[in-house]
Design an enzyme around this catalytic site. Sequence first.
Site, PDB file in Angstrom:
ATOM      1  N   ILE A   1       0.899  -1.157   0.000  1.00 20.15           N
ATOM      2  CA  ILE A   1       0.000   0.000   0.000  1.00 20.15           C
ATOM      3  C   ILE A   1       0.940   1.209   0.000  1.00 20.15           C
ATOM      4  O   ILE A   1       1.918   1.245   0.747  1.00 20.15           O
ATOM      5  CB  ILE A   1      -0.948  -0.011   1.232  1.00 20.15           C
ATOM      6  CG1 ILE A   1      -1.819   1.244   1.305  1.00 20.15           C
ATOM      7  CG2 ILE A   1      -0.212  -0.182   2.538  1.00 20.15           C
ATOM      8  CD1 ILE A   1      -2.896   1.170   2.426  1.00 20.15           C
ATOM      9  N   SER A   2       0.689   2.185  -0.876  1.00 17.20           N
ATOM     10  CA  SER A   2       1.608   3.321  -1.022  1.00 17.20           C
ATOM     11  C   SER A   2       1.639   4.193   0.225  1.00 17.20           C
ATOM     12  O   SER A   2       0.675   4.237   0.996  1.00 17.20           O
ATOM     13  CB  SER A   2       1.187   4.184  -2.214  1.00 17.20           C
ATOM     14  OG  SER A   2       1.089   3.411  -3.386  1.00 17.20           O
ATOM     15  N   GLN A   3       2.749   4.919   0.372  1.00 19.28           N
ATOM     16  CA  GLN A   3       2.901   5.932   1.425  1.00 19.28           C
ATOM     17  C   GLN A   3       1.749   6.942   1.308  1.00 19.28           C
ATOM     18  O   GLN A   3       1.411   7.353   0.194  1.00 19.28           O
ATOM     19  CB  GLN A   3       4.250   6.619   1.170  1.00 19.28           C
ATOM     20  CG  GLN A   3       4.618   7.716   2.124  1.00 19.28           C
ATOM     21  CD  GLN A   3       5.866   8.462   1.625  1.00 19.28           C
ATOM     22  OE1 GLN A   3       6.209   8.408   0.446  1.00 19.28           O
ATOM     23  NE2 GLN A   3       6.520   9.149   2.527  1.00 19.28           N
TER      24      GLN A   3
END
Length: 227
Positions: free
Chosen positions: A67-69
């Site tokens: 899951i992206s930053q």
Amino acid sequence: MQETSSEKHHAARREAMVRDQLVARGIRDDLVLDAMRKVPRERFVPEMERDFAYTDGPLPIGAGQTISQPYIVALMTEALQLKGGERVLEIGTGSGYAAAVLAEIAAEVFTIERVSELADRAADTLGDQGYVNAHVRHGDGTLGWAESAPYDAIVVTAGGPKVPESLKQQLTVGGRLVMPVGTNPLFQSLVQVVRSSDDQFDTTDLGAVRFVALVGKEGWQESDADL
Ligand code: SAH
């Protein structure tokens, strides 16, 4: 419904994330900030990662994906220049978190994930959280989702060698596409492409990023080095 102490705890961390990671780094779009104040990110990460849901980085979600930053989600969503009411296509559903952020702002969100296990889990999470306007499909997103095209905005959350032609063709005139593009599968520049007429696409470089690889017909091949 009464809030549990753990929900309060997450809400406080979410508020701090928006202030310290997004506003402090220059995210200014209120639609994006408000959406990220609402979406319970802890629901989109595996249970054992929940305590880290609001840390300033990507997190593992299984199947070797992340899951992206939060800041990257905000930066990409801001670059889509949404005003509300749009139809948006996302390639790389992953956890479904970015799709939820988009669904807070846009009218309809169409999102495609290559790994079926992730697509199923994201569809369940989005359903549980009440995002009836987010539609998840399992498949190769480099070809887009032609039946529901055109889209006012397209976001690709995995890095590819070039912007897939199919995606450019599924963008409305005036539409924006945001995607990490690079000659190495694991290092990219984030680019914003605006379709200014039927056959004109204007590209702006938004800076260096690091995403997992976009694997598909108009992306990297599974056999490409370093995957
Ligand atoms: N937006 C996600 C981040 C996902 S990471 C989130 O908010 O959690 C990128 C995702 O892209 C991975 O889950 C990966 O499996 C997926 N992916 C890679 N190539 C793809 C393709 N061709 N089509 C659809 N999804 C793809």
